[in-house]
Every structure is written in C-alpha cells, then in structure tokens.
Design a protein around this motif. Structure first.
Motif, short mmCIF file in Angstrom:
data_model
loop_
_atom_site.label_atom_id
_atom_site.label_comp_id
_atom_site.label_asym_id
_atom_site.label_seq_id
_atom_site.Cartn_x
_atom_site.Cartn_y
_atom_site.Cartn_z
N TYR A 40 3.66 -23.47 -18.40
CA TYR A 40 4.94 -24.41 -18.38
C TYR A 40 5.37 -24.48 -17.01
N GLN A 41 6.09 -25.62 -16.74
CA GLN A 41 6.58 -25.96 -15.37
C GLN A 41 8.22 -26.31 -15.73
N ILE A 42 9.13 -25.55 -14.77
CA ILE A 42 10.40 -26.07 -14.71
C ILE A 42 10.73 -26.24 -13.20
N LEU A 43 11.06 -27.52 -12.83
CA LEU A 43 11.34 -27.98 -11.52
C LEU A 43 12.47 -28.59 -11.22
N PHE A 44 13.53 -28.07 -10.39
CA PHE A 44 14.79 -28.86 -10.18
C PHE A 44 14.89 -28.99 -8.67
N THR A 45 15.76 -30.20 -8.41
CA THR A 45 15.72 -30.73 -7.08
C THR A 45 17.16 -30.18 -6.57
N LYS A 46 17.00 -29.70 -5.27
CA LYS A 46 18.23 -29.21 -4.63
C LYS A 46 18.79 -30.22 -3.56
N SER A 47 17.97 -31.10 -3.39
CA SER A 47 18.48 -32.22 -2.41
C SER A 47 17.50 -33.47 -2.19
N GLY A 48 17.90 -34.54 -1.86
CA GLY A 48 16.82 -35.74 -1.76
C GLY A 48 16.62 -36.39 -2.92
N GLU A 49 15.49 -37.23 -3.20
CA GLU A 49 15.37 -37.77 -4.18
C GLU A 49 13.84 -38.08 -4.42
N GLY A 50 13.58 -38.24 -5.55
CA GLY A 50 12.01 -38.33 -6.17
C GLY A 50 11.90 -39.11 -7.41
N ILE A 51 10.75 -39.08 -7.83
CA ILE A 51 10.35 -39.81 -9.16
C ILE A 51 9.44 -38.93 -9.97
N PHE A 52 10.09 -38.82 -11.24
CA PHE A 52 8.89 -38.03 -12.25
C PHE A 52 8.39 -39.11 -13.19
N GLU A 53 7.11 -39.37 -13.34
CA GLU A 53 6.69 -40.09 -14.46
C GLU A 53 5.91 -39.18 -15.27
N VAL A 54 6.68 -39.45 -16.65
CA VAL A 54 5.61 -38.77 -17.85
C VAL A 54 5.65 -40.02 -18.76
N ASP A 55 4.40 -39.93 -19.50
CA ASP A 55 4.16 -40.94 -20.39
C ASP A 55 4.79 -42.33 -20.26
N GLY A 56 4.51 -42.90 -18.99
CA GLY A 56 4.63 -44.26 -18.85
C GLY A 56 6.13 -44.41 -18.28
N TYR A 59 11.46 -41.40 -14.21
CA TYR A 59 12.73 -40.43 -14.16
C TYR A 59 13.26 -40.33 -12.98
N PRO A 60 14.08 -40.99 -12.51
CA PRO A 60 14.82 -40.63 -11.16
C PRO A 60 15.26 -39.35 -10.68
N GLN A 61 15.01 -38.63 -9.85
CA GLN A 61 15.51 -37.41 -9.64
C GLN A 61 16.23 -37.16 -8.26
N LYS A 62 17.26 -36.47 -8.50
CA LYS A 62 18.26 -36.21 -7.24
C LYS A 62 18.96 -34.80 -7.54
N LYS A 63 19.80 -34.57 -6.66
CA LYS A 63 20.40 -33.15 -6.41
C LYS A 63 21.06 -32.96 -8.13
N GLY A 64 20.49 -31.84 -8.35
CA GLY A 64 21.05 -31.45 -9.82
C GLY A 64 20.29 -31.83 -10.90
N SER A 65 18.98 -32.63 -10.58
CA SER A 65 18.01 -33.11 -11.69
C SER A 65 17.23 -31.79 -11.92
N CYS A 66 16.83 -31.68 -13.21
CA CYS A 66 15.80 -30.72 -13.78
C CYS A 66 14.97 -31.34 -14.58
N PHE A 67 13.58 -30.96 -14.24
CA PHE A 67 12.32 -31.22 -15.17
C PHE A 67 11.70 -30.25 -15.77
N PHE A 68 11.50 -30.41 -17.25
CA PHE A 68 10.57 -29.28 -17.87
C PHE A 68 9.26 -29.96 -18.21
N LEU A 69 8.14 -29.12 -18.09
CA LEU A 69 7.00 -29.78 -18.71
C LEU A 69 6.18 -28.67 -19.25
N PRO A 70 5.61 -29.05 -20.41
CA PRO A 70 4.78 -28.17 -21.29
C PRO A 70 3.33 -28.20 -20.74
N PRO A 71 2.47 -27.09 -21.06
CA PRO A 71 1.18 -27.25 -20.61
C PRO A 71 0.48 -28.48 -21.11
#
Length: 271
Positions: A40-56, A59-71
């Motif tokens: 399992y993974q939990i990832l959160f953004t402290k600063s800057g910006e990124g993109i998560f791609e899941v199932d097509g 999901y834009p990520q920026k400060k305060g964004s948190c993403f959960f991923l199962p195995p």
C-alpha cells in the motif's frame, strides 16, 4: 534531495502493519508502474505540483494533496515543475486488505487540502523509527496504524461540523505538542479554541477517546520514552523537557503508564 529508508524485513512480517519503505522525494521524478506496487502507498505533496494518472484519469497534485494507492493498482505520476516535493510511505501487513477495505480504502483515490502539519509529525516519527534497525519495526507498526487513521479522517470525515470540531481538537494537540515542556492547563487549551471549558472537554474526548489532560500525560510520557531511547540526557533533564519540575513525580507518572521506572525503561532498551 532523496531521503529513503527501505527497512530489512524479518520478524516484522508477523505484525498487522509493517513498513516496507519511507521517503522524501524533492524533487519528485516520473514513476510508472504498470503492475502497481505489492505494498500500500500513501503519498502527499508538501510543495510544487505534479500529476497522478490512475485508470486513465489525471489528478493534479499540489500542496496539501494526498493520494492513496492499494497494491496492484497500475499508476503513473510525474512533476509539472522541478520543485514537486512528496512524502510517501509504503507498507504491508497480515489481514491489511480486509482492514483497509473496512475503512473504504479499496482503490486509488485522492483528497485535497489535507492537514499537512499532522501528517508531517506522524511521518517524521515513522522515519525516525525506521532508522532503528533493531527495534524500529515495532514502533513503525504502531505509527503506521496512527498514520492510516489520520489519513482516514482526512478522506472520510470531512463534514463542516466534523472539521470544526476536529479543528478545536487539532489546535489543542498542536499547542500541546509545541509546549510539552511547560505547564499546560485546561482553561488554556479551551481558550485556544474559543469555547467553554465544558464544551472543549466534551469535544476533545469525543475526538480522541480520552480526556485532554490524559492526552497531555500520555504525550509527555511518549516524548520521555523517545528521549530515554535516543539521548543521554539525565532523568531530571528529561523530566524538565517533558513538563515535570519534580523528577520524582515524573518517575511516578512514568511507572503508572509503563509499569517500570524511567531508569528501568532505559536499561532494558524498550522502544
């Protein structure tokens, strides 16, 4: 900067939660996993910006964004600029799938505007514990459970009223954490939230499952245990750093919670 710890997994496999990796990626780089992770993974953004791609879906990520991923969840993530800073943990455990499912963590999901400060405090505790190759696995197990519940409340307990009540409690906890070395009174804590003493005590116990001053005592002892384990400070110095002017009284409270004196705890090497 890339700060990563991948613990050697041995007897920790019997624990309900065990850490398989923890790290800070600053800047984060492009990651693509067509078969997902085995953890399992939990990832959160402290600063800057990124993109998560899941199932097509992107999901834009920026400060305060948190993403959960199962195995096993295929995913990809990458920075938008060069300063995307992420904090992540990966973990496994016997029966974890059922436990996470009951909480509602069954697929990749994100949330915005998480309480970074509370996540950072727990994350840093896990990181410190992960650096102990002897006993760190057991402490990490406890802390991962705490971390999961912190994230759970961010994802699933977000009504306006729960956030308001949670903020009263969270503000008090932050104040306690920042002032653990000095005397702290109930009226002082209630005043931080701008509510009556009775209302504060009722809200705090509802959120934390214990009275405010019990939390203060437990936090003092938890801090003392960390100092006993990681420093050579005297018992008197540790008592003072955890808000006890009387080392004898500190020892009595410590024994009540831990079943042994601070000296015995240090000598036996408990964590």
């Amino acid at each position: 900067m890339l700060k990563v710890i991948y613990p050697v997994i041995g007897k920790e496999r019997i624990l309900p939660f065990y850490l398989t990796g923890i790290g800070v990626s600053s800047p984060e780089y492009r990651v693509k996993r067509e078969n997902g992770l085995v953890s399992y993974q939990i990832l959160f953004t402290k600063s800057g910006e990124g993109i998560f791609e899941v199932d097509g879906q992107k999901y834009p990520q920026k400060k305060g964004s948190c993403f959960f991923l199962p195995p096993g969840q295929a995913h990809e993530y990458y920075p938008i600029n060069d300063d995307w800073e992420t904090y992540w943990i990966v973990f496994r455990g016997e029966g974890l799938k059922e436990f996470m499912g009951r909480l509602g963590f069954v697929c990749g999901m994100e949330i915005k505007n998480v309480d970074i400060d509370s996540l950072m405090r727990c994350f840093n505790s896990i990181y410190i514990a992960a650096g102990d190759s002897i006993n760190g696995g057991y402490r990490c197990s406890n802390l991962i459970y705490e971390y999961i519940l912190l994230v759970y409340r961010q994802f699933f307990d977000r009504t306006d009223e729960s956030k308001r009540l949670g903020n009263i409690t969270q503000d008090a906890i932050c104040y306690i954490d920042d002032n653990i070395s000095r005397d702290i009174g109930l009226e002082e804590l209630a005043g931080i939230g701008g509510v009556s003493l009775q209302h504060f005590c009722r809200v705090f116990k509802s959120n934390m499952g214990m009275r405010p001053m019990e939390y203060v005592a437990r936090k003092r002892i938890a801090t003392a245990k960390l100092l006993l384990d990681s420093t050579e400070l005297s018992i008197t110095e540790i008592a003072q750093k955890t808000g006890y002017s009387d080392a004898g009284y500190f020892g009595m409270v410590f024994r009540r919670f831990e079943g042994m004196s601070p000296t015995q705890y240090r000598r036996n090497g408990y964590l």
